[in-house]
Design a protein around this motif. Structure first.
Motif, PDB file in Angstrom:
ATOM      1  N   PHE A 114      -1.397   5.457 -17.057  1.00 56.20           N
ATOM      2  CA  PHE A 114      -1.242   6.297 -15.833  1.00 56.20           C
ATOM      3  C   PHE A 114      -0.451   5.605 -14.808  1.00 56.20           C
ATOM      4  CE2 PHE A 114      -3.116   6.481 -11.698  1.00 56.20           C
ATOM      5  CZ  PHE A 114      -2.943   8.058 -11.274  1.00 56.20           C
ATOM      6  N   LEU A 115      -0.307   4.243 -14.853  1.00 55.72           N
ATOM      7  CA  LEU A 115       0.579   3.675 -13.762  1.00 55.72           C
ATOM      8  C   LEU A 115       2.009   3.719 -14.205  1.00 55.72           C
ATOM      9  CD1 LEU A 115      -1.671   0.445 -13.110  1.00 55.72           C
ATOM     10  CD2 LEU A 115      -0.960   2.198 -11.486  1.00 55.72           C
ATOM     11  N   LEU A 116       2.242   3.762 -15.413  1.00 61.26           N
ATOM     12  CA  LEU A 116       3.574   3.834 -16.106  1.00 61.26           C
ATOM     13  C   LEU A 116       4.152   5.489 -15.753  1.00 61.26           C
ATOM     14  CD1 LEU A 116       6.062   3.101 -17.759  1.00 61.26           C
ATOM     15  CD2 LEU A 116       4.798   3.838 -19.669  1.00 61.26           C
ATOM     16  N   ALA A 117       3.166   6.373 -15.818  1.00 56.97           N
ATOM     17  CA  ALA A 117       3.465   7.547 -15.117  1.00 56.97           C
ATOM     18  C   ALA A 117       4.030   7.751 -13.693  1.00 56.97           C
ATOM     19  CB  ALA A 117       2.300   8.521 -15.773  1.00 56.97           C
ATOM     20  N   THR A 118       3.649   6.802 -13.124  1.00 65.31           N
ATOM     21  CA  THR A 118       3.503   6.763 -11.630  1.00 65.31           C
ATOM     22  C   THR A 118       4.843   6.200 -11.084  1.00 65.31           C
ATOM     23  OG1 THR A 118       1.323   7.121 -11.609  1.00 65.31           O
ATOM     24  CG2 THR A 118       2.288   6.622  -9.353  1.00 65.31           C
ATOM     25  N   PRO A 119       5.616   6.887 -10.275  1.00 63.32           N
ATOM     26  CA  PRO A 119       6.944   6.108  -9.634  1.00 63.32           C
ATOM     27  C   PRO A 119       6.389   5.175  -8.424  1.00 63.32           C
ATOM     28  CG  PRO A 119       6.603   8.396  -8.887  1.00 63.32           C
ATOM     29  CD  PRO A 119       5.715   8.228  -9.896  1.00 63.32           C
ATOM     30  N   PHE A 120       6.865   3.837  -8.570  1.00 57.34           N
ATOM     31  CA  PHE A 120       6.447   2.753  -7.679  1.00 57.34           C
ATOM     32  C   PHE A 120       7.426   3.071  -6.549  1.00 57.34           C
ATOM     33  CE2 PHE A 120       4.018  -0.425 -10.604  1.00 57.34           C
ATOM     34  CZ  PHE A 120       3.252   0.643 -11.109  1.00 57.34           C
ATOM     35  N   GLN A 121       7.006   3.997  -5.944  1.00 59.00           N
ATOM     36  CA  GLN A 121       7.730   4.106  -4.374  1.00 59.00           C
ATOM     37  C   GLN A 121       6.921   4.592  -3.401  1.00 59.00           C
ATOM     38  OE1 GLN A 121      10.925   6.865  -5.645  1.00 59.00           O
ATOM     39  NE2 GLN A 121      12.632   5.131  -5.899  1.00 59.00           N
ATOM     40  N   VAL A 122       7.292   3.998  -2.337  1.00 60.52           N
ATOM     41  CA  VAL A 122       6.406   4.612  -0.908  1.00 60.52           C
ATOM     42  C   VAL A 122       7.559   4.933  -0.082  1.00 60.52           C
ATOM     43  CG1 VAL A 122       4.202   3.250  -1.651  1.00 60.52           C
ATOM     44  CG2 VAL A 122       6.020   2.111  -0.173  1.00 60.52           C
ATOM     45  N   GLY A 123       7.085   5.733   1.119  1.00 59.45           N
ATOM     46  CA  GLY A 123       7.970   6.034   2.067  1.00 59.45           C
ATOM     47  C   GLY A 123       7.770   5.264   3.147  1.00 59.45           C
ATOM     48  N   TYR A 124       8.602   4.748   3.827  1.00 55.24           N
ATOM     49  CA  TYR A 124       8.595   3.785   5.017  1.00 55.24           C
ATOM     50  C   TYR A 124       9.491   4.210   6.218  1.00 55.24           C
ATOM     51  CZ  TYR A 124       9.323  -0.483   7.907  1.00 55.24           C
ATOM     52  OH  TYR A 124       9.449  -1.320   9.049  1.00 55.24           O
ATOM     53  N   THR A 125       9.052   4.552   7.351  1.00 54.81           N
ATOM     54  CA  THR A 125       9.754   4.957   8.573  1.00 54.81           C
ATOM     55  C   THR A 125       9.965   3.483   9.529  1.00 54.81           C
ATOM     56  OG1 THR A 125       8.647   7.215   8.401  1.00 54.81           O
ATOM     57  CG2 THR A 125       9.900   6.671  10.372  1.00 54.81           C
ATOM     58  N   ALA A 132      12.070   9.093   7.026  1.00 52.20           N
ATOM     59  CA  ALA A 132      11.414   8.060   6.047  1.00 52.20           C
ATOM     60  C   ALA A 132      12.406   7.416   5.078  1.00 52.20           C
ATOM     61  CB  ALA A 132      10.007   8.556   5.441  1.00 52.20           C
ATOM     62  N   ILE A 133      12.486   6.129   4.652  1.00 51.95           N
ATOM     63  CA  ILE A 133      12.938   5.224   3.630  1.00 51.95           C
ATOM     64  C   ILE A 133      12.239   5.095   2.471  1.00 51.95           C
ATOM     65  CG2 ILE A 133      14.489   3.360   2.944  1.00 51.95           C
ATOM     66  CD1 ILE A 133      14.935   3.236   6.038  1.00 51.95           C
ATOM     67  N   MET A 134      12.652   5.457   1.179  1.00 52.67           N
ATOM     68  CA  MET A 134      11.720   5.081   0.117  1.00 52.67           C
ATOM     69  C   MET A 134      11.841   3.560  -0.422  1.00 52.67           C
ATOM     70  SD  MET A 134      10.239   8.023  -0.160  1.00 52.67           S
ATOM     71  CE  MET A 134       9.531   7.543  -1.628  1.00 52.67           C
ATOM     72  N   VAL A 135      10.808   3.090  -0.562  1.00 54.74           N
ATOM     73  CA  VAL A 135      10.961   1.402  -0.784  1.00 54.74           C
ATOM     74  C   VAL A 135      10.424   1.480  -2.198  1.00 54.74           C
ATOM     75  CG1 VAL A 135      10.086  -0.654  -0.383  1.00 54.74           C
ATOM     76  CG2 VAL A 135      10.664   0.958   1.375  1.00 54.74           C
ATOM     77  N   GLY A 136      10.904   0.647  -3.263  1.00 56.22           N
ATOM     78  CA  GLY A 136      10.551   0.435  -4.525  1.00 56.22           C
ATOM     79  C   GLY A 136       9.771  -0.574  -4.706  1.00 56.22           C
ATOM     80  N   GLY A 137       9.029  -0.729  -5.778  1.00 56.59           N
ATOM     81  CA  GLY A 137       8.177  -2.055  -5.982  1.00 56.59           C
ATOM     82  C   GLY A 137       6.844  -1.986  -5.546  1.00 56.59           C
ATOM     83  N   ALA A 138       6.504  -0.641  -4.923  1.00 58.17           N
ATOM     84  CA  ALA A 138       4.978  -0.445  -4.637  1.00 58.17           C
ATOM     85  C   ALA A 138       4.179   0.443  -5.010  1.00 58.17           C
ATOM     86  CB  ALA A 138       5.033  -0.422  -2.880  1.00 58.17           C
ATOM     87  N   ILE A 139       2.951   0.467  -5.431  1.00 56.97           N
ATOM     88  CA  ILE A 139       2.219   1.350  -5.755  1.00 56.97           C
ATOM     89  C   ILE A 139       1.635   2.379  -4.722  1.00 56.97           C
ATOM     90  CG2 ILE A 139       0.005   1.977  -6.965  1.00 56.97           C
ATOM     91  CD1 ILE A 139       0.097  -0.830  -8.397  1.00 56.97           C
ATOM     92  N   PRO A 140       2.121   3.532  -4.897  1.00 56.45           N
ATOM     93  CA  PRO A 140       1.720   4.458  -3.917  1.00 56.45           C
ATOM     94  C   PRO A 140       0.334   4.878  -3.934  1.00 56.45           C
ATOM     95  CG  PRO A 140       2.719   5.752  -5.697  1.00 56.45           C
ATOM     96  CD  PRO A 140       2.788   4.081  -6.045  1.00 56.45           C
TER      97      PRO A 140
END
Length: 453
Positions: A114-125, A132-140
């Protein structure tokens, strides 16, 4: 009536029984139930942060500071926001159990998939910017909660089926008997786990080349969208309630069977309302899990609290009087098996009619009340289904008295629906008791020298 009973027994019960015992539906139901304790705990903190008591905010601010509401929301986040993660593990665990596989390993592999199917990106303003800027390496966390439920369900079943297929084909590493079982199980899971994760990884790579971008978008638009429209509409909700009560009158637990399919939709709507409630925004949804648990099925499926009230107030037969007294306590906590199987409602053509009419009309009246604004919508608070009416309506709407009044109205309306049918049933029982008494008296008064021929 006999033809109707034959139809229920031979046709409906056969089909419904096969559906009820279907292993994937059972796994879905049990996996979703695993999330309930956490969601209820989170709801307690949500209630504490929004108590409608004058001066409460100032009192809490004096103890915990100006950020007291934010601090109370910490447990809410770690319960509601991991709903999909817990459900993924639970569904895979139960499905693997039904196949007599190592359930713990299957659950762990499913969570990883399930975590593999999830993109590790979150929005940060950033401060001072609007985009918003998409930041990688974070579990949404947004995809770990209700938004990810459908993906979690599919991944859990897919990964467990792949796991079962690999084990069945004996593509596993088996260690000698002297190796500790925990070590042996971990090696057995190596190849099945590799197959599962590789399959999900390939699917993700393919989906990322499309306009969807992620599996969550695919499932959300292709499956979640249409089902959400169905579960969030008046017509779809009436159909769902009809199926529930029709299964019950066939002797099957309709709420569990239908809940296995509809629960992700209703829980998702509940969580959307919870987020809006926390942010003091307008609540977007009427049809949530609490809509059915706390406003429609008052006393249990079929809105049978009203039927128990009929028995307590108007019963003339001894059987109905005794059953009413016995069922009063459980019914107050929305447990109605004593009524459904003891009265019985199951396979009873006379009582089936109000058992179907009462909850369907309650769906319509509650929808009208909430859509017009006369009654507050469910606030996303997971009030346990066993909580007595009036109190549950008050809490489910976030401390609005209109919720309790809506329940009271539904109880009165369903009482009027049940009353004439119960009167006929009670009259039949009274005649049976009178006839039995007359037969007993006739047997007692026979001459002692009578000869049986």
């Amino acid at each position: 009536m006999n033809k109707f009973n034959d139809f229920l027994e031979n046709k409906v019960m056969g089909v419904a029984g096969r559906v009820a015992s279907q292993r994937h539906l059972l796994a879905l139901r049990d996996g979703m139930i695993l999330t309930m304790p956490l969601v209820i705990i989170g709801s307690l903190f949500l209630i504490l942060s929004n108590l409608p008591i004058p001066g409460y905010s100032d009192f809490m601010a004096g103890i915990f500071g100006d950020q007291w509401a934010t601090k109370l929301s910490y447990p809410v986040g770690v319960t509601f926001d991991i709903m999909a993660l817990i459900a993924t593990f639970g569904i895979a665990y139960r499905l693997a159990q039904s196949y007599e596989l190592d359930a713990l390993t299957a659950g762990a592999i499913s969570v990883s998939a399930f975590l593999l199917a999830t993109p590790f990106q979150v929005g940060y303003t950033p401060e001072g910017q609007t985009e918003a800027i998409m930041v990688g390496g974070a579990i949404p966390t947004s995809l770990m909660g209700s938004r990810g439920l459908f993906v979690g369900m599919i991944i859990a079943m897919l990964s467990t089926e792949i796991y079962r297929w690999v084990v069945k084909k004996n593509f596993v590493i088996r260690l000698p008997d002297g190796v500790p079982p925990s070590v042996s199980k971990s090696f057995i899971a190596l190849i099945p786990g590799f197959f599962v994760l590789t399959s999900v990884w390939v699917i993700r790579l393919i989906v990322e080349q499309t306009s969807f971008g992620s599996l969550h978008e695919v499932v959300g638009k292709v499956i979640g969208g249409p089902l959400g429209v169905l579960g969030g509409s008046l017509g779809g909700s009436i159909v769902a309630e009809l199926v529930i009560v029709l299964l019950w009158v066939s002797g099957l637990h309709g709420a569990n069977i239908v809940g296995g399919v509809m629960a992700p939709i209703w829980y998702g709507a509940m969580d959307e309302n919870r987020i809006a409630f926390q942010n003091n925004e307008a609540l977007p949804n009427i049809f949530t899990q609490q809509f059915f648990d706390n406003f429609i099925n008052v006393g249990g499926s079929g809105a049978t609290l009203a039927l128990v009230i009929c028995m307590i107030l108007r019963a003339r037969s001894k059987q109905m009087k005794q059953l009413g007294r016995l069922a009063a306590g459980p019914s107050l906590f929305n447990i109605n098996e004593p009524i459904i199987f003891g009265m019985p409602v199951v396979l009873n053509p006379l009582l089936i009619i109000p058992f179907i009419l009462a909850p369907v009309l309650a769906v319509i009246t509650t929808y009208i009340g909430m859509s017009t604004g006369l009654v507050a919508k469910p606030a996303g608070i997971a009030v346990p289904w066993t909580m007595p009416p009036l109190l549950s309506g008050y809490l489910a709407t976030g401390g609005k008295i209109s919720g309790a009044f809506m329940q009271l109205f539904n109880i009165g309306m369903t009482f009027l629906i049940y009353y004439p049918f119960f009167g006929m049933w009670d009259k039949m029982k009274r005649k049976e008791e009178d006839q039995e008494f007359m037969d007993t008296e006739a047997g007692t008064d026979r001459p002692t020298n009578a000869v049986n021929l």
